[in-house]
Write a protein that holds these residues in place. Structure first.
Motif, short mmCIF file in Angstrom:
data_model
loop_
_atom_site.label_atom_id
_atom_site.label_comp_id
_atom_site.label_asym_id
_atom_site.label_seq_id
_atom_site.Cartn_x
_atom_site.Cartn_y
_atom_site.Cartn_z
N SER A 4 0.84 -1.20 0.00
CA SER A 4 0.00 0.00 0.00
C SER A 4 0.87 1.25 0.00
O SER A 4 1.73 1.42 0.86
N LYS A 5 0.62 2.13 -0.95
CA LYS A 5 1.42 3.36 -0.98
C LYS A 5 1.19 4.19 0.27
O LYS A 5 2.10 4.88 0.73
N TRP A 6 -0.01 4.12 0.85
CA TRP A 6 -0.28 4.93 2.05
C TRP A 6 0.45 4.37 3.26
O TRP A 6 0.95 5.13 4.08
N VAL A 7 0.54 3.05 3.38
CA VAL A 7 1.34 2.45 4.45
C VAL A 7 2.77 2.95 4.31
O VAL A 7 3.39 3.40 5.28
N TYR A 8 3.26 2.85 3.12
CA TYR A 8 4.63 3.28 2.84
C TYR A 8 4.86 4.73 3.24
O TYR A 8 5.81 5.07 3.94
N LEU A 9 3.97 5.62 2.79
CA LEU A 9 4.15 7.05 3.04
C LEU A 9 3.93 7.43 4.50
O LEU A 9 4.63 8.30 5.02
N VAL A 10 2.99 6.79 5.17
CA VAL A 10 2.77 7.08 6.59
C VAL A 10 3.99 6.67 7.40
O VAL A 10 4.46 7.42 8.27
N VAL A 11 4.53 5.49 7.11
CA VAL A 11 5.73 5.05 7.84
C VAL A 11 6.88 6.02 7.60
O VAL A 11 7.57 6.43 8.54
N CYS A 12 7.08 6.44 6.36
CA CYS A 12 8.15 7.39 6.06
C CYS A 12 7.92 8.73 6.76
O CYS A 12 8.85 9.34 7.28
N LYS A 67 0.78 16.49 5.71
CA LYS A 67 2.01 16.01 5.07
C LYS A 67 1.71 15.13 3.86
O LYS A 67 2.39 15.19 2.84
N LEU A 68 0.68 14.30 3.97
CA LEU A 68 0.37 13.30 2.95
C LEU A 68 -0.71 13.82 2.01
O LEU A 68 -1.89 13.49 2.14
N GLU A 69 -0.31 14.62 1.07
CA GLU A 69 -1.26 15.22 0.12
C GLU A 69 -2.05 14.14 -0.60
O GLU A 69 -1.48 13.17 -1.11
N GLY A 70 -3.36 14.29 -0.62
CA GLY A 70 -4.21 13.37 -1.35
C GLY A 70 -4.82 12.26 -0.54
O GLY A 70 -5.72 11.57 -1.00
N ILE A 71 -4.36 12.05 0.69
CA ILE A 71 -4.94 10.99 1.51
C ILE A 71 -6.25 11.49 2.11
O ILE A 71 -6.35 12.64 2.55
N LYS A 113 -10.53 9.04 5.91
CA LYS A 113 -10.86 7.62 6.10
C LYS A 113 -9.65 6.74 5.82
O LYS A 113 -9.36 5.80 6.58
N MET A 114 -8.93 7.00 4.74
CA MET A 114 -7.77 6.18 4.39
C MET A 114 -6.65 6.35 5.41
O MET A 114 -5.96 5.38 5.75
N LEU A 115 -6.46 7.56 5.91
CA LEU A 115 -5.44 7.78 6.94
C LEU A 115 -5.77 6.99 8.20
O LEU A 115 -4.91 6.31 8.77
N THR A 116 -7.03 7.04 8.61
CA THR A 116 -7.46 6.29 9.80
C THR A 116 -7.26 4.79 9.59
O THR A 116 -6.72 4.10 10.46
N GLN A 117 -7.68 4.28 8.43
CA GLN A 117 -7.52 2.85 8.14
C GLN A 117 -6.05 2.44 8.13
O GLN A 117 -5.67 1.40 8.67
N THR A 118 -5.22 3.27 7.53
CA THR A 118 -3.79 2.97 7.43
C THR A 118 -3.16 2.95 8.81
O THR A 118 -2.38 2.04 9.14
N LEU A 119 -3.47 3.94 9.63
CA LEU A 119 -2.92 3.98 10.98
C LEU A 119 -3.38 2.78 11.81
O LEU A 119 -2.60 2.22 12.59
#
Length: 137
Positions: A29-37, A52-56, A59-65
């Motif tokens: 997942s690109k969002w997993v990748y970007l959140v970790v970074c 920081k994460l343009e375009g997220i 809902k997707m941020l919450t799911q990824t976290l």
């Protein structure tokens, strides 16, 4: 094991039933990748990550976290204040992963022009070696 190398961990990601597939799926997942970074720089709040994460989407941020917390890569700390305050930070396991992902991110940023050029050549029907998009036998 029938892969390119023998894993000292007893797993073989090339095998269909290998439990490491679930880890690879999560990491894809690109969002997993970007959140970790993004969290590599230290503890952050949800709003900071969202900026920081343009375009997220929220809902997707919450799911990824939640996925990262479930898998032991992120620690969530809730402070009993009004309004509620929640901080996220990488665990030791998450920091270990962040080092690898940062290297991949650097490679991607360095080679983005090369990939972009290769894609343009592919669309134009030539691979740059004069093969007009055909694979050499």
């Amino acid at each position: 094991m029938d892969s390119d190398f023998d894993s000292p961990f007893g797993y073989d990601a090339f095998r269909r039933t290998c439990p490491s597939h679930t880890v690879l799926e999560m990491l894809s997942s690109k969002w997993v990748y970007l959140v970790v970074c993004a969290l590599r720089k230290g503890r952050q709040r949800n709003g900071e990550l969202a900026r920081k994460l343009e375009g997220i989407t929220p809902k997707m941020l919450t799911q990824t976290l939640r996925v990262l917390e479930r898998d032991g890569l992120v620690r969530r700390e809730v402070y009993p204040v009004i309004p509620p305050r929640v901080d996220y930070e990488l665990t030791e396991l998450g920091l270990n992963l962040a080092g690898l992902l940062t290297q991949i991110r650097s490679w991607a940023e360095e080679h983005a022009p090369d990939i972009k050029d290769a894609r343009a050549r592919a669309v134009a029907g030539t691979d740059g070696a004069g093969n007009n998009g055909e694979w050499a036998a």
